[in-house]
Design a protein around this motif. Sequence first.
Motif, PDB file in Angstrom:
ATOM      1  N   PHE A  64       1.662  -8.710  14.917  1.00  0.00           N
ATOM      2  CA  PHE A  64       2.501  -7.623  14.406  1.00  0.00           C
ATOM      3  C   PHE A  64       2.587  -7.685  12.886  1.00  0.00           C
ATOM      4  O   PHE A  64       2.571  -6.653  12.211  1.00  0.00           O
ATOM      5  CB  PHE A  64       3.895  -7.691  15.030  1.00  0.00           C
ATOM      6  N   ASN A  65       2.661  -8.892  12.341  1.00  0.00           N
ATOM      7  CA  ASN A  65       2.655  -9.048  10.886  1.00  0.00           C
ATOM      8  C   ASN A  65       1.369  -8.479  10.293  1.00  0.00           C
ATOM      9  O   ASN A  65       1.396  -7.797   9.260  1.00  0.00           O
ATOM     10  CB  ASN A  65       2.792 -10.530  10.530  1.00  0.00           C
ATOM     11  N   ALA A  66       0.240  -8.709  10.969  1.00  0.00           N
ATOM     12  CA  ALA A  66      -1.035  -8.137  10.506  1.00  0.00           C
ATOM     13  C   ALA A  66      -1.002  -6.612  10.559  1.00  0.00           C
ATOM     14  O   ALA A  66      -1.520  -5.938   9.662  1.00  0.00           O
ATOM     15  CB  ALA A  66      -2.186  -8.684  11.356  1.00  0.00           C
ATOM     16  N   ALA A  67      -0.380  -6.060  11.603  1.00  0.00           N
ATOM     17  CA  ALA A  67      -0.269  -4.598  11.715  1.00  0.00           C
ATOM     18  C   ALA A  67       0.559  -4.029  10.566  1.00  0.00           C
ATOM     19  O   ALA A  67       0.226  -2.964  10.010  1.00  0.00           O
ATOM     20  CB  ALA A  67       0.350  -4.217  13.060  1.00  0.00           C
ATOM     21  N   LEU A  68       1.633  -4.709  10.197  1.00  0.00           N
ATOM     22  CA  LEU A  68       2.444  -4.260   9.058  1.00  0.00           C
ATOM     23  C   LEU A  68       1.645  -4.302   7.769  1.00  0.00           C
ATOM     24  O   LEU A  68       1.761  -3.413   6.912  1.00  0.00           O
ATOM     25  CB  LEU A  68       3.698  -5.126   8.936  1.00  0.00           C
ATOM     26  N   ARG A  69       0.809  -5.311   7.619  1.00  0.00           N
ATOM     27  CA  ARG A  69      -0.002  -5.433   6.400  1.00  0.00           C
ATOM     28  C   ARG A  69      -1.074  -4.353   6.332  1.00  0.00           C
ATOM     29  O   ARG A  69      -1.265  -3.715   5.289  1.00  0.00           O
ATOM     30  CB  ARG A  69      -0.634  -6.823   6.335  1.00  0.00           C
ATOM     31  N   VAL A  70      -1.789  -4.132   7.453  1.00  0.00           N
ATOM     32  CA  VAL A  70      -2.863  -3.126   7.465  1.00  0.00           C
ATOM     33  C   VAL A  70      -2.302  -1.738   7.186  1.00  0.00           C
ATOM     34  O   VAL A  70      -2.911  -0.920   6.487  1.00  0.00           O
ATOM     35  CB  VAL A  70      -3.604  -3.144   8.821  1.00  0.00           C
ATOM     36  N   SER A  71      -1.117  -1.456   7.724  1.00  0.00           N
ATOM     37  CA  SER A  71      -0.508  -0.128   7.553  1.00  0.00           C
ATOM     38  C   SER A  71       0.252   0.006   6.239  1.00  0.00           C
ATOM     39  O   SER A  71       0.797   1.078   5.939  1.00  0.00           O
ATOM     40  CB  SER A  71       0.450   0.149   8.706  1.00  0.00           C
TER      41      SER A  71
END
Length: 332
Positions: free
Chosen positions: A51-58
């Motif tokens: 989820f942290n990666a999803a926040l970063r990508v977005s």
Amino acid sequence: MRRHNFSYSKCSLFLLTINLLFACKKEENTTNFDNNKVNLVVADNFNLSVFNAALRVSNMDKELQKGEGPYTLLAPSDNAFGKAGYPTVVSMLSERAAIVSNIANYHILDGKYELNKLPFLFNQELKTRRGKVYATHWVKGADTVLTLNGARILTQNLPASNGLIQVLDRVMTPYVHDKIVDAINADASISIFARAIKRTGILSEKTNQGAYTVFAPNNAAMTLLGFQSVQDVELANLDDLKKLVRYHILHDRRFVYDYILSTGNTNMSKQTMLDGNSVDIKLVPNTSSPGSFSGITLRGLGNTNDVLLQKQDILTGDGVLHIVDQGLRLTQ
């Protein structure tokens, strides 16, 4: 020499003062940095790495860091992302940015939502940045349970300086269709039932009042009911076809976990369908976690075998779609 030493001393003092000012400024900046924002709490949680990666990508991590909020993050666990096809951080970083943005924004609420303070009701509507979600607050045995779109909240109200974090056991999917009839029409595996829906007009604009839940038989199941093609649907007696369709639809929005929560100690319950007849609901035990349940089966009045769900909890703007492997029968 003394003048030279005095000038040298003044110069040294000046440089020392400048260095101290810069050091104080740096210390001030470090001190004022808030490392308890919601995005950083997520980043520090080893179970929320995807989820942290999803926040970063977005790029939502930057907004959440700068913003005062409050925000409520509906954070799927790493295990939840694994079940959704994202087993590692790399798999999320490799996904298309538009898809990741949809996922991230659907799991962010503007505002501070302590979901455990909601009334004890099923499917209370909340609005995320990407669309609606439905929260259930219910008591099951000795446990008080919270779900969102049928996904269970594992950890409640993790605090942050600008909001809260709720950890989920499943990744929620933003709904694509405002109307459940459009979701039915879009799935080729239920095209024969879709034609039955269209011919009967039961979910048409004029008659569609409120949310519905549909248990749609797949094409193989419709064949066993006597409808091998859409042409068979067109030739069928309309009254009989309406009875069939109504027996697969119920008023209100129901996710699978809603049945798990509302079913008593017998692990069986009855669901009244649109035609007034009932369907038996049976809970499926979770073999890996004794005392819990992984799903449901159904039996119509005329079914001799359990009806299994092939797809479940497909959310639309006005209801929930499930796809089943057998038709619900009124008679044997």
